[in-house]
Design a protein around this motif. Sequence first.
Motif, short mmCIF file in Angstrom:
data_model
loop_
_atom_site.label_atom_id
_atom_site.label_comp_id
_atom_site.label_asym_id
_atom_site.label_seq_id
_atom_site.Cartn_x
_atom_site.Cartn_y
_atom_site.Cartn_z
N ASP A 67 0.85 -1.19 0.04
CA ASP A 67 0.15 -0.01 0.11
C ASP A 67 0.90 1.19 -0.11
O ASP A 67 0.28 2.16 -0.45
N GLN A 68 2.25 1.12 0.19
CA GLN A 68 3.06 2.21 0.29
C GLN A 68 4.16 2.12 -0.82
O GLN A 68 5.13 2.74 -0.83
N SER A 70 6.15 2.13 -4.17
CA SER A 70 6.40 2.82 -5.47
C SER A 70 6.12 2.01 -6.82
O SER A 70 5.76 2.44 -7.64
N VAL A 72 4.13 -0.59 -6.97
CA VAL A 72 2.79 -0.96 -7.39
C VAL A 72 2.15 -0.10 -8.58
O VAL A 72 1.68 -0.59 -9.53
N GLN A 73 2.33 1.25 -8.47
CA GLN A 73 2.10 2.04 -9.53
C GLN A 73 2.63 2.06 -10.72
O GLN A 73 2.25 1.92 -11.70
N ILE A 74 4.00 1.69 -10.51
CA ILE A 74 4.85 1.39 -11.79
C ILE A 74 4.18 0.27 -12.43
O ILE A 74 4.28 0.24 -13.84
N LYS A 76 1.41 -0.97 -12.42
CA LYS A 76 0.20 -0.70 -13.26
C LYS A 76 0.45 0.11 -14.37
O LYS A 76 -0.04 0.05 -15.47
N GLN A 77 1.42 1.09 -14.31
CA GLN A 77 1.67 1.94 -15.49
C GLN A 77 2.14 0.99 -16.74
O GLN A 77 1.83 1.33 -17.85
N TYR A 186 10.93 -1.16 -16.40
CA TYR A 186 11.25 0.16 -15.70
C TYR A 186 12.46 0.71 -16.08
O TYR A 186 12.52 2.01 -16.56
N HIS A 394 11.64 -1.16 -3.21
CA HIS A 394 11.06 -0.11 -3.43
C HIS A 394 11.75 1.01 -2.47
O HIS A 394 11.81 2.29 -2.85
N ASP A 398 13.30 4.30 -4.20
CA ASP A 398 12.73 5.73 -3.58
C ASP A 398 14.02 6.41 -3.20
O ASP A 398 13.93 7.61 -3.40
#
Length: 414
Positions: A67-68, A70, A72-74, A76-77, A186, A394, A398
């Motif tokens: 849930d924190q 980064s 995860v969003q990558i 999805k993208q 990525y 992550h 980060d």
Amino acid sequence: MSLPSEVDIAIIGAGAAGLGAARALENSGLSLIVLEARDRVGGRGHTIMAAPDILFDVGCGWLHSADQNSFVQIAKQLNFEIDKTRPPWREQGFDAVFPPKERLDFIQALDDFYDRAEEAAKSGRDSAASACLEPGNRWNPMIDAISTYVNGCELDQVSISDMEAYQDSEINWRIRRGYGALMAAYGAPCPLALNTQVTLIDHSGPRVGIETSRGTLSAAKVIVTVPTNLIADESIRFYPALPAKVDAARGLPLGLADKVTLALDQPDALPRDGNLRGATMRTAMGGYHLRPFGQACIEGFFGGHFAQELENAGDGALAAQAIDEIVALLGSDYRRRLKPLAESRWAHDPFARGSYSHALPGHAGARAVLAAPVDGRLFFAGEATSPNFFSTAHGARDSGERAAREVVAEIATR
């Protein structure tokens, strides 16, 4: 790609931290290059097809604190499917192997240990996490085994203050196509120089000189993202020397957590995404993830001194140990039903020399020391520099983004 003679920013290491820094700088207008000793990106994140239908993350495999996280969003993208199946770590599918009453007793002892560690950390006095074991508790060796998976080492080598600084939301997901595969996707847009091993960073002049296995180049700024063991061993040297960085790295050694995957004949006899662990009362033991993603395989995990012993025994030792343990737990029939496919040997990887960092007792403050820029020209990233998400991909990514922001801020003040 060919090696440029000079760039604005050189990033050393194409693991999650280096890629995070490069992606954060891609629209900055600054020229950059990512120098990577391996022939691939991802560092300690690496996905292989161990068999035509069995995917294996040789390195990191879990989106910890999803849930924190980064990545995860990558994911999805980049259209990578996320598997939200709960990890089976606290469960057990075989009551005969580890009876429920015993299992609950073990979990209670483990939780009590963590409660004592949390209380001890509040004192502000650092010590070895092993001090929080209950004297004489019969589960102590197995609690130590859990530490070898989580920290890569036994509890006597773990700082309580550092252990309590780690943030874990206990939400753990996976990437169906592999965490290493996600990192490779990525990193695809990054300007990379692979098979380029850095040996010296000379910051004595107006520009930073970088000596590599493919020649030299200069940069205005350098972001160093290599694992702590390479800095501690001075495999990459700094001129003038940076003793504070070397000392910090030595206080943050990489522990060892190794993985093995075994092909499984007649997989339907075992539960999908199940867990197997015996009540062995030993620290030298493996843990087993049955049929991850429903695949026809078993993944084994070994950590700490035991993983080191198995690595030192040579290729195939982790698989042989895993098969012996599974046979002891599930029966001799499994000897013929299991076939070794692949295993990691991170301590013997010359560009990692371990799995992920832990702070030695008394060295929790070393993460901030390692992360601090030097002279507005040398910047540092990597999972070991993350204050709360160390030991994770992550946390590394980060930290690379953080170092990129520091570079841009430094340039803006000139």
